[in-house]
Design a protein around this motif. Structure first.
Motif, mmCIF file in Angstrom:
data_model
loop_
_atom_site.group_PDB
_atom_site.id
_atom_site.type_symbol
_atom_site.label_atom_id
_atom_site.label_comp_id
_atom_site.label_asym_id
_atom_site.label_seq_id
_atom_site.Cartn_x
_atom_site.Cartn_y
_atom_site.Cartn_z
ATOM 1 N N THR A 133 101.322 115.280 24.221
ATOM 2 C CA THR A 133 100.016 115.872 23.956
ATOM 3 C C THR A 133 100.181 116.921 22.871
ATOM 4 O OG1 THR A 133 100.347 117.529 25.675
ATOM 5 C CG2 THR A 133 99.198 115.510 26.316
ATOM 6 N N LEU A 134 99.097 117.224 22.230
ATOM 7 C CA LEU A 134 99.125 118.232 21.175
ATOM 8 C C LEU A 134 99.120 119.627 21.784
ATOM 9 C CD1 LEU A 134 96.548 116.631 18.749
ATOM 10 C CD2 LEU A 134 99.022 116.635 18.539
ATOM 11 N N GLU A 135 99.986 120.489 21.277
ATOM 12 C CA GLU A 135 100.033 121.859 21.771
ATOM 13 C C GLU A 135 98.859 122.672 21.238
ATOM 14 O OE1 GLU A 135 103.799 123.575 20.886
ATOM 15 O OE2 GLU A 135 104.904 121.986 21.890
ATOM 16 N N HIS A 136 98.454 122.379 20.038
ATOM 17 C CA HIS A 136 97.351 123.094 19.418
ATOM 18 C C HIS A 136 96.132 122.181 19.388
ATOM 19 C CE1 HIS A 136 100.239 126.097 18.220
ATOM 20 N NE2 HIS A 136 100.999 125.140 17.711
ATOM 21 N N PRO A 137 94.955 122.734 19.655
ATOM 22 C CA PRO A 137 93.772 121.880 19.644
ATOM 23 C C PRO A 137 93.488 121.356 18.235
ATOM 24 C CG PRO A 137 93.141 124.182 19.816
ATOM 25 C CD PRO A 137 94.635 124.128 19.929
ATOM 26 N N VAL A 138 92.938 120.183 18.188
ATOM 27 C CA VAL A 138 92.564 119.595 16.911
ATOM 28 C C VAL A 138 91.113 119.967 16.644
ATOM 29 C CG1 VAL A 138 92.247 117.430 15.662
ATOM 30 C CG2 VAL A 138 94.158 117.692 17.233
ATOM 31 N N TYR A 139 90.878 120.512 15.478
ATOM 32 C CA TYR A 139 89.527 120.912 15.112
ATOM 33 C C TYR A 139 88.853 119.784 14.340
ATOM 34 C CZ TYR A 139 91.262 125.482 16.400
ATOM 35 O OH TYR A 139 91.817 126.527 17.082
ATOM 36 N N PHE A 140 87.624 119.505 14.724
ATOM 37 C CA PHE A 140 86.865 118.456 14.077
ATOM 38 C C PHE A 140 85.728 119.073 13.292
ATOM 39 C CE2 PHE A 140 88.702 116.448 17.849
ATOM 40 C CZ PHE A 140 89.345 115.369 17.263
ATOM 41 N N ASP A 141 85.197 118.335 12.345
ATOM 42 C CA ASP A 141 84.034 118.791 11.596
ATOM 43 C C ASP A 141 82.852 118.892 12.548
ATOM 44 O OD1 ASP A 141 85.404 118.905 9.223
ATOM 45 O OD2 ASP A 141 84.830 116.878 8.608
ATOM 46 N N PRO A 142 81.945 119.844 12.278
ATOM 47 C CA PRO A 142 80.756 119.936 13.132
ATOM 48 C C PRO A 142 79.853 118.728 12.890
ATOM 49 C CG PRO A 142 80.580 121.450 11.284
ATOM 50 C CD PRO A 142 81.952 120.865 11.239
ATOM 51 N N PRO A 143 78.906 118.504 13.775
ATOM 52 C CA PRO A 143 77.965 117.400 13.559
ATOM 53 C C PRO A 143 77.222 117.586 12.234
ATOM 54 C CG PRO A 143 77.713 118.310 15.755
ATOM 55 C CD PRO A 143 78.674 119.186 15.031
#
Length: 175
Positions: A133-143
């Motif tokens: 699993t990823l230790e750091h969260p993955v940031y996604f573009d906003p809607p």
């Protein structure tokens, strides 16, 4: 558990791998067939389904990819379970697998990436790296609607602020 092998030169290990594959598959013989008699279901790699019209090149590539997979499994036996998600530890075996698949596809003028190579890569992820699993969260573009609002709001605000500054500077001079 066997100690991890350390090679200072990737060129040496790649050369040994290629020599091993050449000797094991017998590329001089177009009708070389490998058998998988002692593999259990967990270690068996994905297999290409040969059809009756399969060309010798495809059979050779299938046989060689089997050797690439066997070598990958051999290298992964040296990796402790606790370190399966450490890129510094698994990068060599993973890169060896990918390089072996790509090099032999190129050597045999077989397209790469191809379905068989992808199956081996997916199998490696399914077998060894499924719990990573990823230790750091993955940031996604906003809607898209939120993104448009964040872009349009400052653009609309700029003319209003310029007008306000000009209007206030004229009132200041008149007094």
């Amino acid at each position: 558990m066997a100690p991890r092998a350390h090679m200072s030169s990737g060129r040496l290990s790649q050369g040994l791998l290629l020599l091993w594959v050449l000797l094991a598959t017998g590329l001089c013989h177009m009708d070389a067939v490998t058998t998988n008699s002692s593999q259990d279901a967990q270690t068996s790699p994905p297999m290409a389904m040969p059809n009756g019209t399969a060309q010798p090149m495809e059979r050779n590539y299938t046989d060689i990819t089997q050797k690439c997979w066997d070598y990958f499994v051999y290298l992964m036996r040296n990796v402790p379970t606790a370190e399966l998600c450490e890129w510094k530890v698994i990068s060599r075996p993973y890169s060896e697998l990918q390089d072996c698949l790509e090099t032999w596809a190129d050597h045999l003028n077989y397209s790469y990436p191809n379905a068989l190579a992808e199956q081996y890569i997916f199998q490696s992820h399914h077998r060894y790296f499924h719990n990573c699993t990823l230790e750091h969260p993955v940031y996604f573009d906003p809607p898209e609607d939120v993104l448009l609002a964040m872009i349009i709001a400052p653009i609309c605000l700029i003319p209003f602020l310029v007008t306000l500054v000009i209007w206030r500077s004229k009132d200041g001079k008149a007094q």
